[in-house]
Enzyme design. Structure first.
Site, PDB file in Angstrom:
ATOM      1  CG  MET A   1      -1.845  -1.267   1.251  1.00  0.00           C
ATOM      2  SD  MET A   1      -2.747  -1.618  -0.288  1.00  0.00           S
ATOM      3  CE  MET A   1      -4.173  -0.572  -0.036  1.00  0.00           C
TER       4      MET A   1
ATOM      5  CG  HIS B   1      -6.319  -2.446  -7.973  1.00  0.00           C
ATOM      6  ND1 HIS B   1      -5.975  -1.588  -6.948  1.00  0.00           N
ATOM      7  CD2 HIS B   1      -7.546  -2.059  -8.403  1.00  0.00           C
ATOM      8  CE1 HIS B   1      -6.962  -0.716  -6.778  1.00  0.00           C
ATOM      9  NE2 HIS B   1      -7.914  -0.978  -7.642  1.00  0.00           N
TER      10      HIS B   1
END
Ligand code: GAR
Length: 191
Positions: A90, A109
Site C-alpha cells: 500500500m 489490485h
C-alpha cells in the site's frame, strides 16, 4: 526457477497463496525474501511459518518514497531477486524501483482495472453500484494501478454485500490468478 521478492503491507494472504502454489509444484519459482512495511503486518507471521526470510522496512523511517525504494532495491539485490511481486503493497512506488526491475514489477489490485484504481477499489465498486467487479494482475508502471494487464477475474456483487464480504469473494479469485499471472509474465518476458 523465478526468483521472487514479495512486498506486502497487510495480511499477506496473496503472499501465502503464491508460496502454496510454489509448494504444490504449480509455479516454478522461489520466494527469496518478503519485505513488509508495517511492524504488525500479519504477513510477517506467515513468512515465519513458511520459513521465508522477512525484512521490515518501515516507511516512516525513510525521508522520501525514493529513499524507501532504494533500500527495497538493495535488499532485493542482496537476495538475488529477479521479479518483484506487490501483494497488497500500500505504498506508491517510484522509478527507483520500477527502473531497477523494468517490466518485472507485478501488482494485484481488487477491481477490474482501469475501473476503480487507488486505495479503496472494493469500496469504490460498491458505491458505484456495479454488479460485477473483480481483480487484476498487471505490470506496474509509474501511474498508480496502471500498466499492461496480465490477468483478470470477474466477481459478482451480491445485494447484501459489505466491503468485507465482497473483498473476501475477490480474494478467493486473487489467490487463483496471482500465481498464474506470475508464470504468464515470465513467459511473455522471455519471448
Ligand atoms: C488485496 O486484496 C490486494 O488486491 C489489495 O490489498 C489486498 C491485500 O491482501 N491491494 C490494493 O488494494 C492495492 N491498491 P493480502 O495482504 O491478504 O494479500
Amino acid at each position: 526457477t523465478l526468483k521472487l521478492g514479495v512486498l506486502a503491507s497487510g495480511s499477506g494472504s496473496n503472499f501465502e497463496a503464491i508460496a502454496h502454489s510454489i509448494a504444490q509444484g504449480q509455479l516454478n519459482a522461489q520466494i527469496q525474501v518478503l519485505i513488509y512495511n508495517k511492524p504488525k503486518a500479519k504477513a510477517r507471521e506467515r513468512a515465519e511459518r513458511l520459513g521465508i526470510p522477512a525484512i521490515l522496512l518501515n516507511h516512516r523511517h525513510f525521508r522520501s518514497r525514493e529513499a524507501l525504494d532504494h533500500e527495497i532495491v538493495n535488499t532485493f539485490k542482496q537476495h538475488d531477486v529477479e521479479w518483484v511481486i506487490m501483494a497488497g503493497w500500500m505504498r506508491i512506488v517510484t522509478p527507483v524501483l520500477l527502473d531497477a526491475y523494468c517490466d518485472r514489477v507485478l501488482n494485484i489490485h481488487p477491481s477490474l482495472l482501469p475501473s476503480f484504481p487507488g486505495v479503496d477499489g472494493v469500496e469504490q465498486a460498491l458505491a458505484a453500484g456495479v454488479k460485477v467487479t473483480g481483480c487484476t494482475v498487471h505490470i506496474a508502471k509509474e501511474e498508480v494501478d496502471s500498466g499492461p494487464i496480465l490477468m483478470q477475474a470477474a466477481v459478482p456483487i451480491l445485494p447484501d454485500d459489505t466491503s468485507e464480504t465482497l473483498h473476501a469473494r475477490i480474494q478467493v479469485q486473487e489467490h487463483l490468478i496471482f500465481p498464474r499471472a506470475i508464470a504468464l509474465a515470465a513467459l511473455q518476458y522471455s519471448e
